[in-house]
Design a protein around this motif. Structure first.
Motif, short mmCIF file in Angstrom:
data_model
loop_
_atom_site.label_atom_id
_atom_site.label_comp_id
_atom_site.label_asym_id
_atom_site.label_seq_id
_atom_site.Cartn_x
_atom_site.Cartn_y
_atom_site.Cartn_z
N LYS A 56 0.85 -1.17 0.00
CA LYS A 56 0.00 0.00 0.00
C LYS A 56 0.89 1.23 0.00
N VAL A 57 0.76 2.06 -1.03
CA VAL A 57 1.64 3.21 -1.22
C VAL A 57 1.03 4.45 -0.58
N ASN A 58 1.87 5.26 0.05
CA ASN A 58 1.44 6.50 0.70
C ASN A 58 0.93 7.47 -0.36
N GLN A 59 -0.38 7.68 -0.41
CA GLN A 59 -0.98 8.52 -1.44
C GLN A 59 -0.65 10.00 -1.24
N ASP A 60 -0.41 10.41 0.01
CA ASP A 60 -0.07 11.81 0.27
C ASP A 60 1.22 12.20 -0.46
N LEU A 61 2.21 11.30 -0.45
CA LEU A 61 3.46 11.59 -1.16
C LEU A 61 3.25 11.57 -2.66
N VAL A 62 2.43 10.65 -3.15
CA VAL A 62 2.12 10.59 -4.58
C VAL A 62 1.48 11.90 -5.04
N ASP A 63 0.50 12.39 -4.26
CA ASP A 63 -0.17 13.65 -4.59
C ASP A 63 0.81 14.82 -4.52
N PHE A 64 1.72 14.79 -3.56
CA PHE A 64 2.70 15.85 -3.40
C PHE A 64 3.57 15.98 -4.65
N TYR A 65 4.05 14.86 -5.16
CA TYR A 65 4.92 14.90 -6.35
C TYR A 65 4.12 15.26 -7.60
N ASN A 66 2.90 14.76 -7.72
CA ASN A 66 2.08 15.09 -8.89
C ASN A 66 1.71 16.57 -8.90
N GLU A 67 1.51 17.15 -7.74
CA GLU A 67 1.20 18.58 -7.67
C GLU A 67 2.42 19.43 -8.03
N PHE A 68 3.61 18.90 -7.76
CA PHE A 68 4.83 19.64 -8.10
C PHE A 68 5.02 19.69 -9.61
N SER A 69 4.84 18.56 -10.29
CA SER A 69 4.94 18.50 -11.75
C SER A 69 4.46 17.14 -12.22
N THR A 70 3.88 17.13 -13.41
CA THR A 70 3.39 15.87 -13.97
C THR A 70 4.15 15.47 -15.23
N GLU A 71 5.05 16.34 -15.71
CA GLU A 71 5.74 16.05 -16.96
C GLU A 71 7.25 16.10 -16.79
N ARG A 72 7.91 15.14 -17.41
CA ARG A 72 9.37 15.11 -17.43
C ARG A 72 9.88 16.01 -18.54
N ALA A 73 11.06 16.60 -18.34
CA ALA A 73 11.67 17.43 -19.37
C ALA A 73 11.81 16.64 -20.66
N GLU A 74 11.61 17.32 -21.80
CA GLU A 74 11.60 16.62 -23.09
C GLU A 74 12.96 16.01 -23.41
N MET A 75 12.94 14.76 -23.79
CA MET A 75 14.15 14.05 -24.20
C MET A 75 13.79 13.20 -25.41
N SER A 76 14.30 13.60 -26.58
CA SER A 76 13.97 12.90 -27.81
C SER A 76 15.16 12.96 -28.75
N LEU A 77 14.97 12.41 -29.96
CA LEU A 77 16.02 12.45 -30.96
C LEU A 77 16.41 13.88 -31.30
N SER A 78 15.44 14.78 -31.36
CA SER A 78 15.70 16.14 -31.81
C SER A 78 15.93 17.12 -30.66
N THR A 79 15.48 16.79 -29.47
CA THR A 79 15.57 17.72 -28.34
C THR A 79 16.10 17.00 -27.11
N GLN A 80 17.14 17.56 -26.49
CA GLN A 80 17.66 17.01 -25.25
C GLN A 80 17.58 18.08 -24.15
N ASN A 81 16.72 17.87 -23.19
CA ASN A 81 16.63 18.74 -22.01
C ASN A 81 16.94 17.87 -20.80
N TRP A 82 18.08 18.13 -20.17
CA TRP A 82 18.58 17.24 -19.14
C TRP A 82 18.06 17.58 -17.74
N THR A 83 17.18 18.59 -17.64
CA THR A 83 16.70 19.05 -16.34
C THR A 83 16.10 17.91 -15.51
N LEU A 84 16.55 17.80 -14.26
CA LEU A 84 16.02 16.80 -13.33
C LEU A 84 14.90 17.45 -12.52
#
Length: 415
Positions: free
Chosen positions: A162-190
């Motif tokens: 059983k996963v702590n949903q409060d932490l899951v919600d905390f991270y999803n509220e911070f951001s839901t998308e990873r920096a774009e990383m593809s053949l044409s675009t490299q954004n290394w932001t963590l």
């Protein structure tokens, strides 16, 4: 399954460009002939010129279209015209094979007995990558979005945790998308929330929820046109995302960022039972694992693809006995490696006259001659470290953390 994207359309038009130019030239010639024949006085000759000019346009169109169909567009048309789809049975068989590969490929790096957790219970997930893990790389290592993915959280819940949903919600509220990383675009932001955003209430509720914390760290790279940055501050990276420098000058991508260091310190100061999940294909500097007594286990979970995460929960609860081995050498300090000053793809300005045009994700790209001079010869990877230790050039235990071919299991052997 086939999906049409704009970069695909642009790419097809680029490959067909010579054929379309040839068709245009032929049509222009035919039109010019039609116009020029107006000066011809004989009506029969004028009709004949116009007739054959029109026929030549039709013939040119038929020939060029056939050349395109049997040439650059043949593979695409062939796939489109194929009848039938992959059966559900075949898809399920493929999933079973992928999951077996993941079960036998994930590597148990550390374990003082905390794993397996035979009676799955509550568990805290820390690290933004716990809700947005890395499933694969870029280019050929990328995933098809038409298929569903088994997430890291799905894996744990399927295994009875059983996963702590409060932490899951905390991270999803911070951001839901990873920096774009593809053949044409490299954004290394963590993407990682600063430690100041973890409230006392959040940490106390996590401590009340479970005495076990799992830290998830991810990195992503792959096929493209940039190497992983040896100096993050000189790469495409939002270094002050959280109001301070995440990396200092000279810091590289496969070491901890300041935000990650702060988060690990916070978790280890709050919990006595900490498990680290490293989710990436590339070996990383994991020396911090040795620095905290609270970190009792570490697992290397490479890019699992669409369904491979299903193996993670089974490994943690003991349903699967981990048997994976490292496919590369994990060292404490990459900057001290013999290849460090010699690994980056180098562009030579005195060879620009040899540049060629090509395509990159449907966009025009100029490619310049470049190469890497591997001066190590045969002494790459474990071959170097084993030899250097034998000759007294390095202290092996202080240099190598996890050697090539290393991997623990829940079974012990005596000989």
């Amino acid at each position: 399954m086939i999906a049409i994207q704009w970069e695909d359309v642009i790419g097809v038009l680029q490959t067909c460009k010579p054929y379309l130019i040839a068709l245009g030239v032929l049509w222009v010639i035919a039109v010019v002939a039609m116009i020029a024949c107006r000066k011809v006085k004989e009506k029969s000759k004028k009709r004949m010129i116009r007739k054959y000019s029109g026929l030549s346009m039709v013939l040119a169109l038929v020939i060029i279209v056939n050349m395109i169909v049997l040439g650059p567009m043949y593979a695409m048309i062939d796939m489109t015209m194929q009848s039938g789809n992959v059966s559900d049975e075949t898809t399920e068989e493929a999933k079973e094979v992928a999951n077996q590969i993941a079960e036998e490929g994930m590597v148990l790096l550390e374990n003082d007995g905390i794993l397996p957790i035979s009676d799955p219970s509550n568990i805290n997930l820390f690290g933004w990558s716990s809700v947005n893990p890395t499933y694969g790389g870029t280019g050929s290592g990328g995933l098809n979005d038409l298929y569903e993915r088994v997430s890291l959280i799905d894996s744990l819940e399927d295994a009875g945790f059983k996963v702590n949903q409060d932490l899951v919600d905390f991270y999803n509220e911070f951001s839901t998308e990873r920096a774009e990383m593809s053949l044409s675009t490299q954004n290394w932001t963590l993407t990682e929330p600063p430690v100041s955003s973890y409230s006392d209430e959040l940490m106390q509720s996590a401590k009340d929820f479970s005495d076990t914390a799992v830290i998830v760290l991810s990195r992503i790279a792959g096929e493209g046109h940039n190497d992983m940055p040896g100096d993050v501050t000189g790469a495409s990276y939002d270094n002050d995302l959280n109001g301070y420098n995440d990396f200092e000058a000279g810091d590289h991508y496969l070491q901890l960022s300041k935000t990650e260091e702060d988060m690990i310190d916070l978790v280890c100061s709050t919990f006595d039972n900490v498990i680290v999940i490293y989710n990436a294909a590339n070996p990383m500097e994991l020396g911090f694992v040795d620095q905290y007594d609270q970190i009792r286990a570490a697992l290397w979970c490479q890019g699992p693809g669409h369904t491979g995460f299903e193996a993670l929960g089974k490994i943690l609860n003991g349903e699967v006995n981990p048997s994976g081995k490292t496919t590369d050498t994990f060292i404490y300090d990459m900057t001290a490696a013999p290849w460090w000053n010699n690994w980056e793809n180098t562009h030579y300005s005195n060879m620009e006259d040899m540049a060629v045009e090509g395509m990159n994700s449907g966009m025009a790209q100029v490619y310049y001659p470049a190469f890497i001079n591997y001066v190590e010869g045969i002494y790459v990877g474990y071959k170097y470290y084993e030899t250097a230790d034998d000759e007294g050039f390095i202290n092996y235990d202080e240099t190598v953390q996890y050697p090539f071919g290393y991997g623990l299991s829940y079974t012990t052997f005596t000989q």
